[in-house]
Design a protein around this motif. Structure first.
Motif, PDB file in Angstrom:
ATOM      1  N   GLU A 162       4.062 -32.725   8.308  1.00  0.00           N
ATOM      2  CA  GLU A 162       4.320 -33.683   7.205  1.00  0.00           C
ATOM      3  C   GLU A 162       4.210 -35.008   7.205  1.00  0.00           C
ATOM      4  OE1 GLU A 162       7.758 -34.696   3.784  1.00  0.00           O
ATOM      5  OE2 GLU A 162       8.255 -33.305   5.472  1.00  0.00           O
ATOM      6  N   TRP A 163       3.174 -35.850   6.557  1.00  0.00           N
ATOM      7  CA  TRP A 163       3.080 -37.327   6.713  1.00  0.00           C
ATOM      8  C   TRP A 163       3.396 -37.823   5.339  1.00  0.00           C
ATOM      9  CZ3 TRP A 163       0.986 -39.659  10.893  1.00  0.00           C
ATOM     10  CH2 TRP A 163       0.893 -38.845  12.118  1.00  0.00           C
ATOM     11  N   ARG A 164       3.950 -38.941   5.248  1.00  0.00           N
ATOM     12  CA  ARG A 164       4.490 -39.344   3.905  1.00  0.00           C
ATOM     13  C   ARG A 164       4.357 -40.875   3.762  1.00  0.00           C
ATOM     14  NH1 ARG A 164      10.247 -38.436   2.348  1.00  0.00           N
ATOM     15  NH2 ARG A 164       9.698 -36.361   2.885  1.00  0.00           N
ATOM     16  N   GLU A 165       3.877 -41.641   2.990  1.00  0.00           N
ATOM     17  CA  GLU A 165       3.914 -43.028   2.642  1.00  0.00           C
ATOM     18  C   GLU A 165       5.227 -43.353   1.987  1.00  0.00           C
ATOM     19  OE1 GLU A 165       1.605 -46.844   0.964  1.00  0.00           O
ATOM     20  OE2 GLU A 165       0.765 -44.907   0.872  1.00  0.00           O
ATOM     21  N   LEU A 166       5.851 -44.256   2.462  1.00  0.00           N
ATOM     22  CA  LEU A 166       7.233 -44.751   1.773  1.00  0.00           C
ATOM     23  C   LEU A 166       7.145 -45.909   1.060  1.00  0.00           C
ATOM     24  CD1 LEU A 166       9.205 -44.303   4.986  1.00  0.00           C
ATOM     25  CD2 LEU A 166       8.995 -42.447   3.070  1.00  0.00           C
ATOM     26  N   LYS A 167       7.644 -45.882  -0.467  1.00  0.00           N
ATOM     27  CA  LYS A 167       7.422 -47.021  -1.166  1.00  0.00           C
ATOM     28  C   LYS A 167       8.786 -47.121  -1.833  1.00  0.00           C
ATOM     29  CE  LYS A 167       2.355 -47.794  -1.998  1.00  0.00           C
ATOM     30  NZ  LYS A 167       1.370 -47.708  -2.928  1.00  0.00           N
ATOM     31  N   PRO A 168       9.743 -48.411  -1.620  1.00  0.00           N
ATOM     32  CA  PRO A 168      10.807 -48.350  -2.409  1.00  0.00           C
ATOM     33  C   PRO A 168      10.680 -48.561  -3.811  1.00  0.00           C
ATOM     34  CG  PRO A 168      10.740 -49.915  -0.329  1.00  0.00           C
ATOM     35  CD  PRO A 168       9.289 -49.377  -0.511  1.00  0.00           C
TER      36      PRO A 168
END
Length: 251
Positions: A162-168
């Motif tokens: 699993e790969w994920r971009e994190l954006k508050p």
């Protein structure tokens, strides 16, 4: 332990003071670089960082402004700001800036944490996309690597396949807000706390993060600051007007 993670202050005294006040009591302060450049309060900002930060990593603007590197690769506005900053720095602050080490650094007692300015593989490389994040996450066994350089708050997570971009996620524009990320077991992160002094994600508020090693949380923050005063300092110093305008625009 609660660590306040700062990056890309860029000589913005008003934004730095607002961030420090909003963070409250912390056990450590980690600075990811680019303390100076663009903003009109380089000496004041350096003196605060020198007094408060336990770990400092150099940024590309730090290298240029203290004379370790040439400004030839900068755009005209950045070059003008770097040349002005180099003349403004006191000798003591210039020497301190020149001695700040290249990242990544590992805080004592925290073998699963690293501090860098750009990529941990290359201090000048921007990590903007998942493609940029892939190699650092694949090649590093570090659980949490804090990075700056892009002025974009957020980051990237990898766990197994699993790969994920994190954006508050925020809903306000002129108030203080926070967004919490839980660092679960088995995850690895590249985390950008955002820019204190010159955000580039279309949000003018100062960005920073607080890492709680016991709670295993990373709390992203955005806080308003005295924008007019910061812009006024830039204009009064004779720096390019674009540097004042872009503070309001958040880009």
């Amino acid at each position: 332990m609660r660590a306040l993670v700062l990056s890309d202050i860029h000589g913005n005294l008003e934004a730095l003071n607002a961030a420090l006040a909003a963070a409250g009591e912390v056990d450590a302060v980690w600075n990811l670089g680019d303390v100076v450049g663009y903003g009109a309060s380089p000496n004041e900002v350096i003196e605060i960082v020198r007094a408060k930060a336990q770990y400092n990593v150099r940024g590309n603007h730090d290298r240029v402004c203290c004379g370790l590197a040439s400004a030839a690769g900068f755009n005209p506005v950045a070059r003008a700001a770097a040349e002005w900053t180099r003349k403004e720095l006191t000798e003591a602050n210039r020497e301190w800036l020149a001695a700040v080490p290249k990242g990544p650094l590992m805080p004592e007692g925290l073998p699963q944490v690293a501090l860098a300015h750009g990529s941990p593989l290359n201090e000048d490389q921007y990590i903007i996309t998942m493609r940029d994040a892939w190699a650092p996450l694949q090649q590093s066994g570090i659980v949490v690597t804090f990075i700056g350089h892009t002025h974009l708050q957020g980051g990237f997570m990898q766990k197994n396949e699993e790969w994920r971009e994190l954006k508050p996620q925020y809903s306000k524009k002129n108030e203080a807000e926070s967004w919490t990320l839980e660092a679960q077991d088995g995850m690895r992160f590249l985390i950008n706390p955002g820019s204190i002094g010159q955000p580039r994600d279309n949000d003018w508020r100062a960005g920073f993060a607080v890492y709680d090693t016991d709670a295993k949380t990373i709390v992203f923050h955005r806080v308003p600051y005295d924008l007019t005063a910061a812009q006024g300092r830039i204009l009064m110093a004779g720096l390019p007007e674009k540097l004042a305008a872009r503070l309001f625009e958040g880009r």
